[in-house]
Design an enzyme around this catalytic site. Structure first.
Site, PDB file in Angstrom:
ATOM      1  N   ARG A  78       0.861  -1.193   0.000  1.00 49.46           N
ATOM      2  CA  ARG A  78       0.000   0.000   0.000  1.00 49.46           C
ATOM      3  C   ARG A  78       0.890   1.234   0.000  1.00 49.46           C
ATOM      4  O   ARG A  78       1.743   1.376   0.873  1.00 49.46           O
ATOM      5  CB  ARG A  78      -0.908   0.010   1.228  1.00 49.46           C
ATOM      6  CG  ARG A  78      -1.666   1.328   1.369  1.00 49.46           C
ATOM      7  CD  ARG A  78      -2.633   1.358   2.565  1.00 49.46           C
ATOM      8  NE  ARG A  78      -3.297   2.647   2.591  1.00 49.46           N
ATOM      9  CZ  ARG A  78      -3.132   3.569   3.537  1.00 49.46           C
ATOM     10  NH1 ARG A  78      -2.376   3.335   4.587  1.00 49.46           N
ATOM     11  NH2 ARG A  78      -3.747   4.729   3.446  1.00 49.46           N
ATOM     12  N   HIS A 122      -2.689  11.187   0.495  1.00 46.62           N
ATOM     13  CA  HIS A 122      -2.154  10.975   1.841  1.00 46.62           C
ATOM     14  C   HIS A 122      -1.549  12.315   2.287  1.00 46.62           C
ATOM     15  O   HIS A 122      -0.345  12.420   2.519  1.00 46.62           O
ATOM     16  CB  HIS A 122      -1.140   9.829   1.833  1.00 46.62           C
ATOM     17  CG  HIS A 122      -0.939   9.168   3.167  1.00 46.62           C
ATOM     18  ND1 HIS A 122      -1.130   7.821   3.391  1.00 46.62           N
ATOM     19  CD2 HIS A 122      -0.549   9.664   4.361  1.00 46.62           C
ATOM     20  CE1 HIS A 122      -0.859   7.521   4.658  1.00 46.62           C
ATOM     21  NE2 HIS A 122      -0.497   8.619   5.269  1.00 46.62           N
ATOM     22  N   GLU A 167      -7.259   8.901   6.035  1.00 44.51           N
ATOM     23  CA  GLU A 167      -7.518   9.588   7.302  1.00 44.51           C
ATOM     24  C   GLU A 167      -7.957  11.043   7.134  1.00 44.51           C
ATOM     25  O   GLU A 167      -7.259  11.967   7.577  1.00 44.51           O
ATOM     26  CB  GLU A 167      -6.282   9.518   8.200  1.00 44.51           C
ATOM     27  CG  GLU A 167      -5.795   8.104   8.463  1.00 44.51           C
ATOM     28  CD  GLU A 167      -4.728   8.021   9.561  1.00 44.51           C
ATOM     29  OE1 GLU A 167      -4.205   9.064   9.986  1.00 44.51           O
ATOM     30  OE2 GLU A 167      -4.440   6.884  10.003  1.00 44.51           O
ATOM     31  N   ASN A 297      -7.438   2.177   9.678  1.00 42.77           N
ATOM     32  CA  ASN A 297      -6.127   2.313  10.320  1.00 42.77           C
ATOM     33  C   ASN A 297      -6.352   2.278  11.822  1.00 42.77           C
ATOM     34  O   ASN A 297      -7.080   3.111  12.361  1.00 42.77           O
ATOM     35  CB  ASN A 297      -5.470   3.650   9.952  1.00 42.77           C
ATOM     36  CG  ASN A 297      -5.087   3.730   8.482  1.00 42.77           C
ATOM     37  OD1 ASN A 297      -5.188   2.737   7.754  1.00 42.77           O
ATOM     38  ND2 ASN A 297      -4.638   4.893   8.053  1.00 42.77           N
ATOM     39  N   TYR A 299      -4.481   2.100  15.622  1.00 42.75           N
ATOM     40  CA  TYR A 299      -3.261   2.172  16.436  1.00 42.75           C
ATOM     41  C   TYR A 299      -3.529   2.043  17.930  1.00 42.75           C
ATOM     42  O   TYR A 299      -2.689   1.550  18.677  1.00 42.75           O
ATOM     43  CB  TYR A 299      -2.528   3.500  16.182  1.00 42.75           C
ATOM     44  CG  TYR A 299      -1.872   3.551  14.823  1.00 42.75           C
ATOM     45  CD1 TYR A 299      -0.620   2.976  14.615  1.00 42.75           C
ATOM     46  CD2 TYR A 299      -2.517   4.129  13.735  1.00 42.75           C
ATOM     47  CE1 TYR A 299      -0.013   2.999  13.368  1.00 42.75           C
ATOM     48  CE2 TYR A 299      -1.916   4.154  12.475  1.00 42.75           C
ATOM     49  CZ  TYR A 299      -0.664   3.586  12.301  1.00 42.75           C
ATOM     50  OH  TYR A 299      -0.077   3.597  11.065  1.00 42.75           O
ATOM     51  N   GLU A 352      -3.526   0.176   8.017  1.00 36.90           N
ATOM     52  CA  GLU A 352      -2.349   0.538   8.827  1.00 36.90           C
ATOM     53  C   GLU A 352      -2.503  -0.020  10.231  1.00 36.90           C
ATOM     54  O   GLU A 352      -3.590   0.010  10.803  1.00 36.90           O
ATOM     55  CB  GLU A 352      -2.179   2.065   8.957  1.00 36.90           C
ATOM     56  CG  GLU A 352      -1.690   2.755   7.720  1.00 36.90           C
ATOM     57  CD  GLU A 352      -1.511   4.264   7.906  1.00 36.90           C
ATOM     58  OE1 GLU A 352      -1.219   4.705   9.047  1.00 36.90           O
ATOM     59  OE2 GLU A 352      -1.673   4.985   6.914  1.00 36.90           O
TER      60      GLU A 352
HETATM   61  C1  FCB Z   1      -1.187   7.490  10.440  1.00 40.43           C
HETATM   62  C2  FCB Z   1      -0.752   7.993   9.077  1.00 40.43           C
HETATM   63  C3  FCB Z   1       0.588   7.474   8.644  1.00 40.43           C
HETATM   64  C4  FCB Z   1       1.566   7.407   9.778  1.00 40.43           C
HETATM   65  C5  FCB Z   1       0.976   6.666  10.945  1.00 40.43           C
HETATM   66  C6  FCB Z   1       1.914   6.509  12.099  1.00 40.43           C
HETATM   67  O1  FCB Z   1      -2.042   8.414  11.012  1.00 40.43           O
HETATM   68  O2  FCB Z   1      -1.703   7.656   8.114  1.00 40.43           O
HETATM   69  O3  FCB Z   1       1.046   8.274   7.578  1.00 40.43           O
HETATM   70  O4  FCB Z   1       1.964   8.681  10.107  1.00 40.43           O
HETATM   71  O5  FCB Z   1      -0.180   7.321  11.373  1.00 40.43           O
END
Ligand code: FCB
Length: 449
Positions: A78, A122, A167, A297, A299, A352
């Site tokens: 990607r 992006h 995002e 995405n 985290y 992500e």
């Molecule tokens: C996300 C972004 C990516 C990177 C990660 C850590 O928010 O999409 O570009 O910065 O975080």
């Protein structure tokens, strides 16, 4: 633990990057400046005073980077396209030299049998469009649709998927809300209007790409990538619960409801009051285009506290180098919650997931055990969601390699491959070797099945 988990045999394993974070070559071969070139050249905006002029020099080293991916044995990559590389001011003439770079990258991926998943936006808007008003201008949505059409027309047949935005929450809230990201505006009302124009541009681009595909016969899966998290109250107090509900509405439903329900969430509209966006008749019909996939995405979770100072999340599994809580089960909870609220959820790609750590090279190696553990536990959480009926098709680890982490510059390392920025040497970390073996293990189970 994850080593024995079996994902479906057609599951896609990948790695992810984005153009501005890795390419460098900021003005090579006719590329125009983007808002991130402008923003990062003001050292006050970036924690380590760095910029994206060279980054990982991927523009010149893409072959080596594709070879690295081939060494990992991943199915898919990607990446994003730099809009101002292929259309220097965001309108008018196309830059053939820019398109040639992406054609060469696609050739290199093809040679290794790696599927290409492209993100159109992006965060690096052509500066020329910013000068005309950027995402605050409704016209930018039309410019984006023209760009999407051209990319789909040229490359649709060579791409497994195309995502419109990465995002949009960040583009709006960090770019226009708190000035952490380009273009560095701090204005809540503008941020909210920008989020509407981003959604509108997504819908227009989906329509434009469907038209391009109908003409060429190409069939890339089309979708959008959203950053998502669960929002939990820190305590059972009424105030915390109210904050958590508002956070879910503002961050998740704000982008999902227009696409899946043709409206903005009432809770947010009420909270925004006079800052609510201008929406023209028909906008929701444009935005609510059917998606072939939803990119998620993930985290961390968000823990909401009304106390002053706010209560911190427990962090039982620790925090990353970004200060983000490590909370894998949030991924299961998020996907289950999405499916409950949006029963027509399309297939999900985890576009992500990964962590920043303060990696050190010792004896030519990087032992990033914490990152491996992060990925292992998140894959287990992902499988748990799939076992509850969520249709997930792909997982892209963020990131293939260390890169320019936006306003953190090069200080935060997310890669499974270490980059020595002084020499541009790439060193696969222990997590890369683990991921390689994990993917190979999935293949072996596939064959045995
Ligand atoms: C996300 C972004 C990516 C990177 C990660 C850590 O928010 O999409 O570009 O910065 O975080």
């Amino acid at each position: 633990m994850t080593d024995t988990i079996q994902f479906p045999s057609d599951f896609t394993w990948g790695v992810a990057t984005s153009a501005f974070q890795i390419e460098g070559a900021a003005s090579a071969d006719g590329k125009g400046p983007s808002i991130w070139d402008t923003f990062s050249r003001n050292p006050a905006n970036i924690i380590d005073g760095s910029n994206g002029d060279v980054a990982c020099d991927h523009y010149h080293r893409y072959r080596e980077d594709v070879a690295l991916m081939a060494g990992l044995g991943v199915d898919a990559y990607r990446f994003s396209m730099s809009w101002s590389r292929v259309q220097p001011t965001g309108k008018g003439a196309w830059n053939e030299a820019g398109f040639d770079f992406y054609a060469r990258l696609l050739d290199a991926l093809d040679e290794k049998g790696i599927a290409a998943h492209l993100t159109l936006y992006h965060w690096d808007l052509p500066q020329g469009l910013q000068d005309d008003g950027g995402w605050l201008s409704r016209d930018t949505a039309q410019r984006f649709a023209d760009y999407a059409h051209e990319v789909a027309r040229r490359f649709g047949k060579r791409l497994a998927s195309i995502a419109t935005h990465n995002e949009p929450w960040c583009t709006a809230n960090l770019g226009y809300g708190n000035a952490q990201f380009a273009p560095g505006v701090r204005d809540k009302k503008q941020a909210i209007q920008v989020s509407h124009h981003l959604l509108l541009s997504h819908g227009l681009a989906m329509q434009a790409m469907r038209a391009a595909n109908a003409a060429t016969g190409a069939k890339p899966a089309l979708g959008i990538v959203l950053n998502q998290w669960t929002a939990e109250p820190a305590t059972a107090s009424e105030a915390d619960r109210r904050l958590a509900a508002l956070e879910w509405a503002n961050s998740i439903e704000w982008f999902m409801d227009p696409i899946f329900k043709r409206r903005y969430p009432a809770l947010s509209l009420e909270a925004h009051g006079a800052d609510a966006p201008d929406v023209l008749p028909g906008d929701f019909d444009i935005i609510a285009q059917p998606l072939d996939f939803l990119g998620v995405n993930y985290y961390r979770r968000e823990v909401m506290s009304a106390e002053v100072p706010p209560r911190k999340p427990e962090g039982g599994m620790g925090f990353t180098d970004m200060g983000w809580e490590i909370y894998p089960q949030g991924l299961t909870e998020l996907l289950v919650q999405l499916k409950q609220e949006y029963p027509d959820l399309p297939p999900v790609y985890i576009t992500e997931n990964g962590m920043a750590d303060a990696d050190q090279v010792a004896g030519g190696q990087v032992d990033d055990a914490a990152r491996t553990e992060y990925v292992r536990t998140h894959l287990a959480a992902l499988k748990a969601a799939m076992d509850q009926g969520i249709d997930v098709r792909a997982y892209f680890l963020w990131s293939l390699m260390d890169n320019f982490e936006w306003n953190s510059g090069y200080a935060k390392r997310f890669g499974i491959v270490y980059v020595d920025y002084a020499t541009q040497q790439r060193i696969p970390k222990a997590s890369a070797l683990w991921y390689r073996d994990f993917v190979a293990g999935q293949r072996a189970q596939r064959r045995a099945a």
